[in-house]
Design a protein around this motif. Structure first.
Motif, PDB file in Angstrom:
ATOM      1  N   LEU A 160       0.913  -1.274  -0.073  1.00  0.00           N
ATOM      2  CA  LEU A 160       0.001  -0.153   0.162  1.00  0.00           C
ATOM      3  C   LEU A 160       0.848   1.317  -0.072  1.00  0.00           C
ATOM      4  CD1 LEU A 160      -2.719  -1.099   2.390  1.00  0.00           C
ATOM      5  CD2 LEU A 160      -2.762  -1.176  -0.018  1.00  0.00           C
ATOM      6  N   SER A 161       2.019   1.324   0.670  1.00  0.00           N
ATOM      7  CA  SER A 161       3.022   2.274   0.847  1.00  0.00           C
ATOM      8  C   SER A 161       3.478   2.823  -0.535  1.00  0.00           C
ATOM      9  CB  SER A 161       3.860   2.100   1.906  1.00  0.00           C
ATOM     10  OG  SER A 161       3.664   2.121   3.020  1.00  0.00           O
ATOM     11  N   ALA A 162       3.746   1.592  -1.420  1.00  0.00           N
ATOM     12  CA  ALA A 162       4.422   1.752  -2.749  1.00  0.00           C
ATOM     13  C   ALA A 162       3.571   2.429  -3.591  1.00  0.00           C
ATOM     14  CB  ALA A 162       5.029   0.309  -3.010  1.00  0.00           C
ATOM     15  N   LEU A 163       2.202   1.712  -3.622  1.00  0.00           N
ATOM     16  CA  LEU A 163       1.049   2.283  -4.370  1.00  0.00           C
ATOM     17  C   LEU A 163       0.821   3.907  -4.313  1.00  0.00           C
ATOM     18  CD1 LEU A 163      -1.039  -1.028  -4.534  1.00  0.00           C
ATOM     19  CD2 LEU A 163       0.154   0.046  -6.432  1.00  0.00           C
ATOM     20  N   ASP A 164       0.674   4.018  -3.027  1.00  0.00           N
ATOM     21  CA  ASP A 164       0.250   5.319  -2.538  1.00  0.00           C
ATOM     22  C   ASP A 164       1.422   6.354  -2.911  1.00  0.00           C
ATOM     23  OD1 ASP A 164      -2.162   4.627  -1.485  1.00  0.00           O
ATOM     24  OD2 ASP A 164      -1.215   4.661   0.584  1.00  0.00           O
ATOM     25  N   ARG A 165       2.500   5.923  -2.733  1.00  0.00           N
ATOM     26  CA  ARG A 165       3.913   6.901  -3.250  1.00  0.00           C
ATOM     27  C   ARG A 165       3.702   7.021  -4.873  1.00  0.00           C
ATOM     28  NH1 ARG A 165       7.075   3.850   0.361  1.00  0.00           N
ATOM     29  NH2 ARG A 165       7.670   2.732  -1.223  1.00  0.00           N
ATOM     30  N   ALA A 166       3.220   6.023  -5.622  1.00  0.00           N
ATOM     31  CA  ALA A 166       3.418   6.135  -7.024  1.00  0.00           C
ATOM     32  C   ALA A 166       1.997   6.842  -7.587  1.00  0.00           C
ATOM     33  CB  ALA A 166       3.492   4.696  -7.545  1.00  0.00           C
ATOM     34  N   GLY A 167       1.024   6.757  -6.468  1.00  0.00           N
ATOM     35  CA  GLY A 167      -0.078   7.599  -6.982  1.00  0.00           C
ATOM     36  C   GLY A 167      -1.099   6.763  -7.917  1.00  0.00           C
ATOM     37  N   LEU A 168      -0.959   5.304  -7.743  1.00  0.00           N
ATOM     38  CA  LEU A 168      -1.803   4.492  -8.531  1.00  0.00           C
ATOM     39  C   LEU A 168      -2.959   4.020  -7.845  1.00  0.00           C
ATOM     40  CD1 LEU A 168       1.262   1.981  -9.616  1.00  0.00           C
ATOM     41  CD2 LEU A 168      -0.018   3.949 -10.979  1.00  0.00           C
ATOM     42  N   LEU A 169      -4.291   4.152  -8.602  1.00  0.00           N
ATOM     43  CA  LEU A 169      -5.295   3.662  -8.022  1.00  0.00           C
ATOM     44  C   LEU A 169      -5.481   2.108  -7.849  1.00  0.00           C
ATOM     45  CD1 LEU A 169      -7.794   5.721 -10.272  1.00  0.00           C
ATOM     46  CD2 LEU A 169      -7.071   6.103  -7.883  1.00  0.00           C
ATOM     47  N   ALA A 185       3.955  -3.897 -15.943  1.00  0.00           N
ATOM     48  CA  ALA A 185       2.693  -3.701 -15.604  1.00  0.00           C
ATOM     49  C   ALA A 185       2.444  -2.274 -14.978  1.00  0.00           C
ATOM     50  CB  ALA A 185       2.066  -4.768 -14.714  1.00  0.00           C
ATOM     51  N   GLY A 186       3.245  -1.307 -14.737  1.00  0.00           N
ATOM     52  CA  GLY A 186       3.356  -0.101 -14.189  1.00  0.00           C
ATOM     53  C   GLY A 186       3.170  -0.177 -12.889  1.00  0.00           C
ATOM     54  N   LEU A 187       3.778  -1.267 -12.082  1.00  0.00           N
ATOM     55  CA  LEU A 187       3.660  -1.441 -10.632  1.00  0.00           C
ATOM     56  C   LEU A 187       5.008  -0.993 -10.074  1.00  0.00           C
ATOM     57  CD1 LEU A 187       1.874  -4.866 -10.357  1.00  0.00           C
ATOM     58  CD2 LEU A 187       0.855  -2.577  -9.798  1.00  0.00           C
ATOM     59  N   PRO A 188       4.947  -0.298  -8.881  1.00  0.00           N
ATOM     60  CA  PRO A 188       6.192   0.236  -8.392  1.00  0.00           C
ATOM     61  C   PRO A 188       7.014  -1.168  -7.573  1.00  0.00           C
ATOM     62  CG  PRO A 188       4.413   0.672  -6.849  1.00  0.00           C
ATOM     63  CD  PRO A 188       3.816   0.135  -8.020  1.00  0.00           C
TER      64      PRO A 188
END
Length: 305
Positions: free
Chosen positions: A216-225, A267-270
């Motif tokens: 969740l931290s990685a996705l939030d930092r990357a601004g991904l939905l 896939a655009g994942l951090p």
């Protein structure tokens, strides 16, 4: 006409003519086979690579077989070497058991051990089998649960020894010892489409899990939905969601096996951080717990080879 029986002394001489395998040489052989390198093996057995080469040369001469194929950067076993490896491991294990039976102090009692399921299923079969052979009088009670729950039970005196997952900078950084660390990666069904969906469907562990926090931290930092599609206390639940191509999940790299695959940049994942496995004993837990801790540490060391 019956042949005359040989005297006992002759039969003893025939048996003694068969060469005996030196356990020190066998240990060197097994270590080389497991590390794939004379140099790495030499560091583990505290000898020089040339000394190990001489040991293996004498062993091959004794058996009349070539045991290793020597390549540029590593060595691999011949078919005869593969056969000897199985015997070697069993002989070393029996030697350890025999010595322990006479020299190791007899331990008795009970160890209350806690572990998350994803960790326990990887090491428990080997650990419990070895511990039962070396300390048959010790009873081991195993509890599986989430890391935070196990830590609470340890602090209450309900458990003697626990394995927990942690990150490198969390509140557990000063407790116990790190026995294993590895990267977390994104995983999904091979050939699936879950990683292409928007928002990204996630399969996560419950609150408090370091895998969940890292994802969740990685996705939030990357601004991904993203959306949390599935939550499970056990990693088997996350794996089931991935196998059904319903979600992607943060997973230890070593647990990603077909038909799962790693997904990430394409896939655009951090990227995700590493996570740790910590071994934490209860203060004053006793010799039986210390002995089990030693077996657990050794098992993780073997996994890294």
């Amino acid at each position: 006409m019956a042949l005359p029986l040989k005297p006992d002394s002759d039969r003893i001489e025939e048996r003694s003519a068969m060469p005996l395998l030196d356990t020190d040489v066998l240990q060197s052989f097994v270590t080389i086979a497991e590390t794939g390198s004379f140099t790495r093996a030499a560091r583990q057995v505290f000898r020089t690579p040339s000394a190990l080469s001489m040991q293996i040369k004498r062993l091959e001469e004794t058996l009349g077989k070539s045991l290793f194929v020597r390549e540029a950067r590593r060595v691999s076993l011949t078919p005869e070497g593969e056969l000897l490896l199985g015997y070697g491991r069993r002989l070393l294990r029996l030697n350890e058991e025999a010595v322990s039976q006479f020299l190791a102090p007899t331990l008795e009692g009970r160890v209350r051990f806690g572990t998350p399921d994803d960790v326990g299923t990887r090491i428990l079969p080997g650990v419990l089998a070895q511990f039962a052979r070396s300390h048959p009088a010790v009873e081991v009670d195993v509890t599986m649960g989430a890391s935070l729950e196990l830590l609470s039970q340890l602090d209450k005196g309900e458990l003697d020894l626990i394995l927990v997952t942690a990150d490198g900078n969390g509140e557990l950084s000063g407790r116990g010892e790190v026995v294993h660390s590895e990267p977390l990666v994104w995983a999904s069904r091979e050939g699936g489409v879950a990683s292409q969906r928007t928002p990204i469907p996630l399969a996560l562990a419950n609150h408090g899990c370091v895998w969940r926090k890292a994802a969740l931290s990685a996705l939030d930092r990357a601004g991904l939905l993203y959306r949390i599609a599935y939550t499970s206390e056990h990693c088997a639940g996350q794996e089931a969601a991935m196998l059904a191509d319903l979600a992607v999940a943060p997973f230890p790299a070593s647990l990603v096996r077909a038909p799962l695959k790693r997904v990430g940049h394409e896939a655009g994942l951090p990227p995700l951080s590493e996570y740790q496995i910590r071994l934490i004993p209860r203060a004053g837990c006793g010799q039986a717990s210390e002995a089990l801790a030693g077996h657990i540490t050794h098992q993780f060391q073997a996994l890294r080879r």
